[in-house]
Scaffold this motif. Structure first.
Motif, PDB file in Angstrom:
ATOM      1  N   PRO A 227     -16.036  41.210  -8.020  1.00  0.00           N
ATOM      2  CA  PRO A 227     -16.577  40.017  -7.364  1.00  0.00           C
ATOM      3  C   PRO A 227     -16.780  40.235  -5.869  1.00  0.00           C
ATOM      4  O   PRO A 227     -16.286  41.226  -5.325  1.00  0.00           O
ATOM      5  N   PRO A 228     -17.475  39.294  -5.199  1.00  0.00           N
ATOM      6  CA  PRO A 228     -17.758  39.475  -3.775  1.00  0.00           C
ATOM      7  C   PRO A 228     -16.509  39.569  -2.899  1.00  0.00           C
ATOM      8  O   PRO A 228     -16.544  40.174  -1.835  1.00  0.00           O
ATOM      9  N   SER A 229     -15.419  38.946  -3.357  1.00  0.00           N
ATOM     10  CA  SER A 229     -14.147  39.032  -2.640  1.00  0.00           C
ATOM     11  C   SER A 229     -13.056  39.341  -3.652  1.00  0.00           C
ATOM     12  O   SER A 229     -13.103  38.880  -4.790  1.00  0.00           O
ATOM     13  N   GLY A 230     -12.068  40.119  -3.231  1.00  0.00           N
ATOM     14  CA  GLY A 230     -11.015  40.463  -4.175  1.00  0.00           C
ATOM     15  C   GLY A 230     -10.092  41.531  -3.627  1.00  0.00           C
ATOM     16  O   GLY A 230      -9.997  41.737  -2.409  1.00  0.00           O
ATOM     17  N   THR A 231      -9.426  42.219  -4.539  1.00  0.00           N
ATOM     18  CA  THR A 231      -8.463  43.264  -4.176  1.00  0.00           C
ATOM     19  C   THR A 231      -8.684  44.490  -5.049  1.00  0.00           C
ATOM     20  O   THR A 231      -8.891  44.366  -6.263  1.00  0.00           O
ATOM     21  N   ILE A 232      -8.672  45.651  -4.418  1.00  0.00           N
ATOM     22  CA  ILE A 232      -8.774  46.919  -5.141  1.00  0.00           C
ATOM     23  C   ILE A 232      -7.402  47.581  -5.092  1.00  0.00           C
ATOM     24  O   ILE A 232      -6.811  47.736  -4.018  1.00  0.00           O
ATOM     25  N   ARG A 233      -6.913  47.950  -6.263  1.00  0.00           N
ATOM     26  CA  ARG A 233      -5.611  48.618  -6.353  1.00  0.00           C
ATOM     27  C   ARG A 233      -5.781  49.956  -7.067  1.00  0.00           C
ATOM     28  O   ARG A 233      -6.555  50.058  -8.014  1.00  0.00           O
ATOM     29  N   GLY A 234      -5.035  50.939  -6.627  1.00  0.00           N
ATOM     30  CA  GLY A 234      -5.069  52.231  -7.293  1.00  0.00           C
ATOM     31  C   GLY A 234      -4.415  53.292  -6.451  1.00  0.00           C
ATOM     32  O   GLY A 234      -4.551  53.304  -5.218  1.00  0.00           O
ATOM     33  N   ALA A 235      -3.676  54.180  -7.091  1.00  0.00           N
ATOM     34  CA  ALA A 235      -3.010  55.265  -6.373  1.00  0.00           C
ATOM     35  C   ALA A 235      -4.035  56.264  -5.850  1.00  0.00           C
ATOM     36  O   ALA A 235      -5.058  56.519  -6.501  1.00  0.00           O
ATOM     37  N   ILE A 236      -3.743  56.830  -4.682  1.00  0.00           N
ATOM     38  CA  ILE A 236      -4.650  57.788  -4.047  1.00  0.00           C
ATOM     39  C   ILE A 236      -3.938  59.119  -3.873  1.00  0.00           C
ATOM     40  O   ILE A 236      -2.796  59.175  -3.397  1.00  0.00           O
ATOM     41  N   GLY A 237      -4.616  60.189  -4.278  1.00  0.00           N
ATOM     42  CA  GLY A 237      -4.085  61.536  -4.125  1.00  0.00           C
ATOM     43  C   GLY A 237      -5.233  62.513  -3.995  1.00  0.00           C
ATOM     44  O   GLY A 237      -6.412  62.123  -3.949  1.00  0.00           O
ATOM     45  N   ARG A 238      -4.924  63.783  -3.954  1.00  0.00           N
ATOM     46  CA  ARG A 238      -5.959  64.808  -3.848  1.00  0.00           C
ATOM     47  C   ARG A 238      -6.845  64.791  -5.092  1.00  0.00           C
ATOM     48  O   ARG A 238      -6.365  64.679  -6.220  1.00  0.00           O
ATOM     49  N   ASP A 239      -8.154  64.910  -4.854  1.00  0.00           N
ATOM     50  CA  ASP A 239      -9.098  64.988  -5.962  1.00  0.00           C
ATOM     51  C   ASP A 239      -8.904  66.333  -6.666  1.00  0.00           C
ATOM     52  O   ASP A 239      -9.086  67.384  -6.046  1.00  0.00           O
ATOM     53  N   PRO A 240      -8.528  66.353  -7.936  1.00  0.00           N
ATOM     54  CA  PRO A 240      -8.291  67.631  -8.614  1.00  0.00           C
ATOM     55  C   PRO A 240      -9.542  68.492  -8.740  1.00  0.00           C
ATOM     56  O   PRO A 240      -9.443  69.702  -8.934  1.00  0.00           O
ATOM     57  N   ARG A 241     -10.711  67.886  -8.581  1.00  0.00           N
ATOM     58  CA  ARG A 241     -11.966  68.645  -8.682  1.00  0.00           C
ATOM     59  C   ARG A 241     -12.472  69.116  -7.323  1.00  0.00           C
ATOM     60  O   ARG A 241     -13.360  69.962  -7.248  1.00  0.00           O
ATOM     61  N   ASN A 242     -11.921  68.560  -6.248  1.00  0.00           N
ATOM     62  CA  ASN A 242     -12.343  68.930  -4.894  1.00  0.00           C
ATOM     63  C   ASN A 242     -11.186  68.637  -3.950  1.00  0.00           C
ATOM     64  O   ASN A 242     -10.978  67.489  -3.549  1.00  0.00           O
TER      65      ASN A 242
END
Length: 374
Positions: A227-242
């Motif tokens: 939606p136009p406003s909201g929350t994004i959640r997700g763990a962040i780490g090194r991209d295994p492909r790059n």
């Protein structure tokens, strides 16, 4: 005999050896009959260096055997007289450089600066001059700070900036960052707080750790977040492909990240979005939006420098080529910064408009593409 690192025993191999700094002179003993390669042989006398580093120095002509140049594959023989100089980069350091700064606040403990896009925050391999730290040292009439300085004698009063966590934690991590409490990416413009005194650094760092700092960013995003406003959640780490990029990864493989957002303007194929960080991870906004297939306009690392949405006509690609030339980095600006003053307890908040190039780009997007249907 000159001082040699404790890990090196000059008599361990029966050789007649002297070493001064990075130069070693060796007379190979008669007992050395195995004919080892010269590059492998020299690792005995440089316990702190890799064989690859020694090979690189040989390739650049820093080796003489009996007065002559030899290759790294040369087999050592008894009686050989070897003179070798290991290539060493100068220690990482930051010295005052007269670079203009946009200072928004300053007192005896800290300052707040509006960093321009394209400026690296602190020296590191590949960025030995022209950083924000170089400019700050000049601004505070500070002294040069080098990676091999003694942390025990680091003096914030003399340097002019906090020396907390300013020097490398390990020899293979040659970063110099006096005063730096938090970072902005090279391509990100906006507000950043700098500690001038150690007494200010610790409580400021604690506020960032506890996520009590108010950090708001403004960005131009490809497409429209739904939606136009909201929350994004997700763990962040090194991209295994790059490994040069970050990515949303399984929670156990990264650091949990939360990004709140609100769309403030919808253009035909792009939008202006305000982001509020609950956590502060590397490339957090850039990764969360690109994971939604909505990369930041102009972001070369996460796919924002291609025409993502709308007609793929030659004229439109030419138009965006001009946009990317004017904005050769992610359209991301740290527009608001709020925190508690570490020594007075006063609540401070600062705001800074995006740079002028943003206004130019948004005007062109409005004119060329128009607003989205509401």
């Amino acid at each position: 005999m000159p001082k040699i690192p404790d890990a090196f025993d000059p008599g361990a191999y029966g050789a007649d050896v002297t070493r001064e700094g990075n130069v070693v002179e060796v007379v190979v003993p008669e007992t050395e009959t195995g004919g080892p390669r010269i590059d492998k042989y020299l690792t005995r006398f440089y316990p702190e260096a890799s064989r690859t580093k020694i090979q690189r120095a040989i390739g650049k002509g820093h080796l003489k055997v009996n007065g002559a140049d030899v290759q790294k594959s040369y087999s050592v023989a008894p009686g050989d007289e070897i003179v070798f100089r290991l290539i060493r980069k100068p220690p990482m350091q930051a010295e005052p450089e007269e670079i203009p700064l946009d200072i928004r606040y300053e007192d005896q403990d800290l300052l707040v600066v509006n960093k321009p896009a394209g400026m690296v925050v602190h020296p590191a391999p590949g960025h030995r001059s022209g950083t924000l730290v170089h400019a700050l040292l000049h601004h505070v009439d500070g002294t040069t700070v080098a990676a091999d300085d003694d942390p025990a004698t680091a003096d914030d009063e003399e340097v002019g900036l906090s020396m907390t966590n300013a020097l490398p934690e390990a020899p293979d991590h040659p970063i110099v960052r006096p005063g730096i409490v938090h970072r902005l990416d090279k391509g990100t413009s906006g507000l950043l707080v700098v500690a001038k005194r150690d007494r200010a650094h610790h409580p400021l760092a604690e506020q960032f750790k506890e996520h009590t700092v108010d950090r708001q960013y403004r960005a131009i995003v490809w497409g429209h977040l739904d939606p136009p406003s909201g929350t994004i959640r997700g763990a962040i780490g090194r991209d295994p492909r790059n490994r040069q990029r970050m990515a949303v990864v399984p929670r156990d493989d990264g650091k949990w990240a939360v990004t709140h957002y609100e769309t403030v303007e919808r253009l035909a194929y792009t939008s202006v979005v305000v982001f509020q960080l609950e956590t502060g991870r590397t490339h957090q906004i850039r990764v969360h939006t690109s994971n939604r297939e909505r990369p930041l306009l102009g972001d070369p690392k996460y796919g924002g420098q291609t025409v993502r949405y709308g007609p793929q006509s030659e004229s439109r690609r030419s138009f965006f080529g001009q946009v990317f030339e004017a904005l050769p980095h992610p359209a991301l600006h740290a527009s608001r910064l709020g925190f508690t003053h570490p020594t007075t307890g006063e609540a401070l908040q600062f705001e800074a408009d995006p740079p002028a190039v943003w206004k130019h780009v948004i005007r062109r997007l409005r004119a060329e593409e128009g607003r989205a249907d509401q």
